[in-house]
Design an enzyme around this catalytic site. Structure first.
Site, PDB file in Angstrom:
ATOM      1  N   ASP A   7      20.164  -9.247  28.660  1.00 31.34           N
ATOM      2  CA  ASP A   7      19.097  -8.625  29.435  1.00 31.34           C
ATOM      3  C   ASP A   7      18.481  -7.514  28.594  1.00 31.34           C
ATOM      4  OD1 ASP A   7      17.525  -8.107  31.774  1.00 31.34           O
ATOM      5  OD2 ASP A   7      19.243  -8.689  32.996  1.00 31.34           O
TER       6      ASP A   7
ATOM      7  N   GLU B 150      10.480 -11.464  32.684  1.00 37.42           N
ATOM      8  CA  GLU B 150      10.331 -11.216  34.116  1.00 37.42           C
ATOM      9  C   GLU B 150       9.009 -10.499  34.323  1.00 37.42           C
ATOM     10  OE1 GLU B 150      12.647  -8.954  37.774  1.00 37.42           O
ATOM     11  OE2 GLU B 150      12.290  -7.934  35.864  1.00 37.42           O
TER      12      GLU B 150
ATOM     13  N   ASP C 151      33.940  -7.195  34.985  1.00 31.07           N
ATOM     14  CA  ASP C 151      33.949  -6.786  33.586  1.00 31.07           C
ATOM     15  C   ASP C 151      33.891  -8.015  32.675  1.00 31.07           C
ATOM     16  OD1 ASP C 151      36.701  -7.760  33.614  1.00 31.07           O
ATOM     17  OD2 ASP C 151      37.217  -5.847  34.546  1.00 31.07           O
TER      18      ASP C 151
ATOM     19  N   ASP D 111      13.266  -7.649  31.168  1.00 26.56           N
ATOM     20  CA  ASP D 111      13.072  -7.047  32.477  1.00 26.56           C
ATOM     21  C   ASP D 111      11.666  -6.453  32.598  1.00 26.56           C
ATOM     22  OD1 ASP D 111      14.562  -6.095  34.985  1.00 26.56           O
ATOM     23  OD2 ASP D 111      13.775  -4.201  34.213  1.00 26.56           O
TER      24      ASP D 111
ATOM     25  N   ASP E 239      36.680  -9.245  38.257  1.00 28.65           N
ATOM     26  CA  ASP E 239      37.310  -8.010  37.783  1.00 28.65           C
ATOM     27  C   ASP E 239      38.692  -8.323  37.228  1.00 28.65           C
ATOM     28  OD1 ASP E 239      38.372  -5.463  37.422  1.00 28.65           O
ATOM     29  OD2 ASP E 239      38.781  -5.185  39.566  1.00 28.65           O
TER      30      ASP E 239
ATOM     31  N   ASP F  29      39.961  -2.419  38.828  1.00 27.75           N
ATOM     32  CA  ASP F  29      39.275  -1.189  39.242  1.00 27.75           C
ATOM     33  C   ASP F  29      38.178  -1.443  40.273  1.00 27.75           C
ATOM     34  OD1 ASP F  29      37.310  -2.399  37.718  1.00 27.75           O
ATOM     35  OD2 ASP F  29      36.999  -0.686  36.365  1.00 27.75           O
TER      36      ASP F  29
ATOM     37  N   HIS G  74      19.723 -11.496  40.851  1.00 20.65           N
ATOM     38  CA  HIS G  74      20.332 -10.254  41.323  1.00 20.65           C
ATOM     39  C   HIS G  74      19.393  -9.406  42.178  1.00 20.65           C
ATOM     40  CE1 HIS G  74      18.050  -9.135  37.801  1.00 20.65           C
ATOM     41  NE2 HIS G  74      18.134  -7.878  38.143  1.00 20.65           N
ATOM     42  N   ASP G  75      18.108  -9.762  42.213  1.00 21.53           N
ATOM     43  CA  ASP G  75      17.120  -9.017  42.997  1.00 21.53           C
ATOM     44  C   ASP G  75      16.668  -9.751  44.255  1.00 21.53           C
ATOM     45  OD1 ASP G  75      16.996  -6.790  41.327  1.00 21.53           O
ATOM     46  OD2 ASP G  75      15.393  -7.631  40.089  1.00 21.53           O
TER      47      ASP G  75
END
Length: 588
Positions: free
Chosen positions: A118, A285, A49, A226, A41, A45, A358-359
């Site tokens: 993605d 995927e 990013d 995806d 970041d 915040d 990430h899964d």
């Protein structure tokens, strides 16, 4: 920024697809996944990013990776952390601007790296203009851009059992959401805020291809697609079988590898990639895909995708009740699964190699030992993955040995899949909260989504603000700053693995053969190209292991190439310490 180009795009790049040479650049490449929300970041915040990614490109360049796969940065309501897209051609302000994106892309290309986006086109957000128009009424010109159906005959819409079929959502509950205004249901295989696109409609496909061409024209180098094997549904949408203990039917047989999937992917290839002069990567995927399916999807002659993400090995620790009913996976299970895919795609097609994304929960906690043998198991697991035949993928923090997280209670979770499962399991099925939480701690996607641990500073150096999800408390010990100058760190070992793939063609192009196939803890295989051969030996257990030297003849005195125990004397001598990995080379 809004979409301004045409919706069809079906006349783009009509030339014939060239036959690949068998020496594609991605065979020797290593891909690194950036999940921007949790990477770094730069604005304070609490949410990662694009400028945060830019600030850490030196880390990625030092690691040696070739490709950055960027998880979604598009405009989104973030019901599913960006995998619910409301505008495919806009950068979400949470992540920055197009100036930031262009700066990132240019910096990567200057460093000799590529950027893969993605692509989420099985579904959109319900806030996407396409769906807003589709939901405006049955007479909408975009009504059939999504899957709308009336209630079951004789049933009242919105009441239990009135759904058009009995399919369950991947995120718990029904796969159908009732729209009171029109009196019909729409299909959502994931969140109710992620309505499925109707790929039977050629206008939908054209709009998707046009958007893909727009991003390639902007300079990106390919797409990670995806759940792309779910885009073709059986048009009759029949009921699925209800598994024991389940509330809903299994619709996968009617949308997994659906009737027109190969047609759609080949058409995508023709309308998007054919005729371009760049070098692109496409990886699909594909949950539930088999070896036989992957042979078709990745056969270069069929011109569909370069490789697929399959889920067999990351489902081996699922019990009879699925993901939320975890069990221990054996080393035999793991190596037999990997070997099956290596053999299945040996003559045609290509493997993608991954432990984390990430899964998925963190591999060192899942299949390793994140306590006593944390470093050893992190590096041993990396060895057996990266030295197989295929393209390796690293998920952010994996190169540091980041672990699962000691979540205290449901209030610590952020993932919609985890929260929905808890609500259904505890609130509807009446399961014990402590049992459900134990499963969440082990398998929740949030294990992969805590911030990257850059230093031992507050919030692991991820942000100067309050992070959107708490940092793993072990960040004071496991972090990039502590490892970068340490030649014996997990980071340094990953660098060595990547350098070996780049320098030795036997890693990127050689054949694969499993050895010691019945050993309960030793994962061993050879790689061969011409007169050069590598032997990989790894003990994937927290106890010392012995193996039969006669099963690997001729390797006595072979050249040690790489090893994860700095103080060990490498030798093919029938003994391996806990989590020891060793690589040898010889001429044949």
């Amino acid at each position: 920024m809004t979409e301004t180009s045409t919706e069809t795009g079906l006349d783009a790049h009509p030339e014939q697809h060239p036959t690949p040479t068998g020496d594609q650049w991605w065979r020797s490449a290593v891909v690194y996944q950036v999940y921007p929300r949790s990477f770094a970041d730069a604005t304070g915040d609490g949410i990662g990013d694009l400028q945060g990614v830019i600030q850490h490109l030196d880390h990625l360049e030092a690691l040696g990776v070739d490709v950055i796969w960027l998880s979604p940065i598009y405009a989104s309501p973030h019901d599913d952390n960006g995998y619910d897209i409301s505008d495919y051609r806009a950068i979400d302000p949470l992540f920055g601007t197009f100036d930031d994106f262009d700066e990132l892309l240019a910096d990567l290309h200057r460093r000799g790296m590529k950027l893969v986006m993605d692509l989420v086109v099985n579904h959109t957000s319900d806030e996407h203009p396409w769906f807003v128009e589709s939901a405006s009424g049955p007479d909408s010109p975009k009504r059939d851009w999504y899957w709308w159906r009336p209630p079951r005959p004789g049933m009242v819409g919105g009441l239990p059992g009135a759904e058009p079929n009995n399919w369950g959502s991947f995120f718990s509950g029904s796969a159908w959401q009732f729209d009171q205004r029109s009196g019909e249901y729409y299909l959502h295989l994931f969140s109710r805020k992620q309505p499925d696109l109707n790929w039977e409609n050629p206008a939908v496909r054209g709009a998707v291809y046009d958007m893909m061409n727009w991003w390639l024209d902007r300079g990106v180098d390919g797409f990670r697609m995806d759940v792309i094997n779910l885009i073709s549904k059986h048009p009759d949408l029949p009921d699925g079988v209800v598994p024991p203990g389940a509330l809903y039917g299994d619709g996968y047989p009617f949308y997994g590898q659906g009737p027109r999937i190969h047609e759609f992917l080949h058409e995508m290839n023709e309308r998007v990639f054919v005729g371009r002069t760049g070098q692109y990567l496409t990886v699909g995927e594909m949950p539930g895909v088999t070896v036989a399916d992957a042979q078709l999807f990745t056969d270069p002659a069929r011109a569909e995708v370069d490789m697929v993400f399959q889920f067999e090995h990351v489902g081996l620790d699922y019990g009879p009740g699925g993901k939320w009913d975890p069990r221990e996976a054996s080393v035999l299970d793991l190596k037999r699964s990997f070997a099956r895919w290596q053999e299945g795609l040996a003559r045609s097609g290509w493997n993608s190699l991954y432990w984390d994304n990430h899964d998925q929960p963190r591999v060192v906690s899942r299949f390793g030992d994140d306590g006593t043998f944390w470093r050893e198991s992190a590096t041993a697991l990396a060895t057996v993955l990266h030295l197989q035949r295929g393209t390796p993928y690293i998920y952010q923090g994996e190169e540091l040995g980041m672990t699962n997280v000691p979540f205290e209670g449901i209030q610590d979770f952020r993932d919609i899949e985890s929260l929905n499962h808890y609500a259904e399991a505890v609130g509807v099925k009446g399961e014990r909260a402590d049992v459900v939480l134990a499963a969440l701690r082990r398998t929740s996607r949030d294990n992969a989504r805590t911030p990257v641990q850059w230093s031992d500073a507050p919030h692991a150096g991820f942000t100067t603000g309050s992070p959107w999800i708490a940092v793993n408390p072990n960040s004071t010990r496991i972090n990039a700053a502590a490892q970068r100058g340490d030649p014996n760190s997990v980071f340094a070992y990953y660098r060595g693995l990547i350098a070996l793939r780049h320098s030795d063609r036997v890693v990127s192009h050689g054949t694969f053969e499993l050895v010691l196939s019945e050993h309960p803890t030793v994962f061993a295989f050879s790689r061969t190209l011409g007169d050069r051969q590598l032997l990989v030996l790894a003990n994937l257990s927290s106890s010392a292991a012995e193996y039969d030297v006669a099963a690997v003849p001729g390797w006595e005195g072979a050249e040690p190439v790489l090893g994860n125990l700095p103080d060990a004397a490498p030798a093919v001598d029938g003994r391996l310490a806990p989590w020891q990995a060793q690589v040898f080379a010889r001429a044949i």
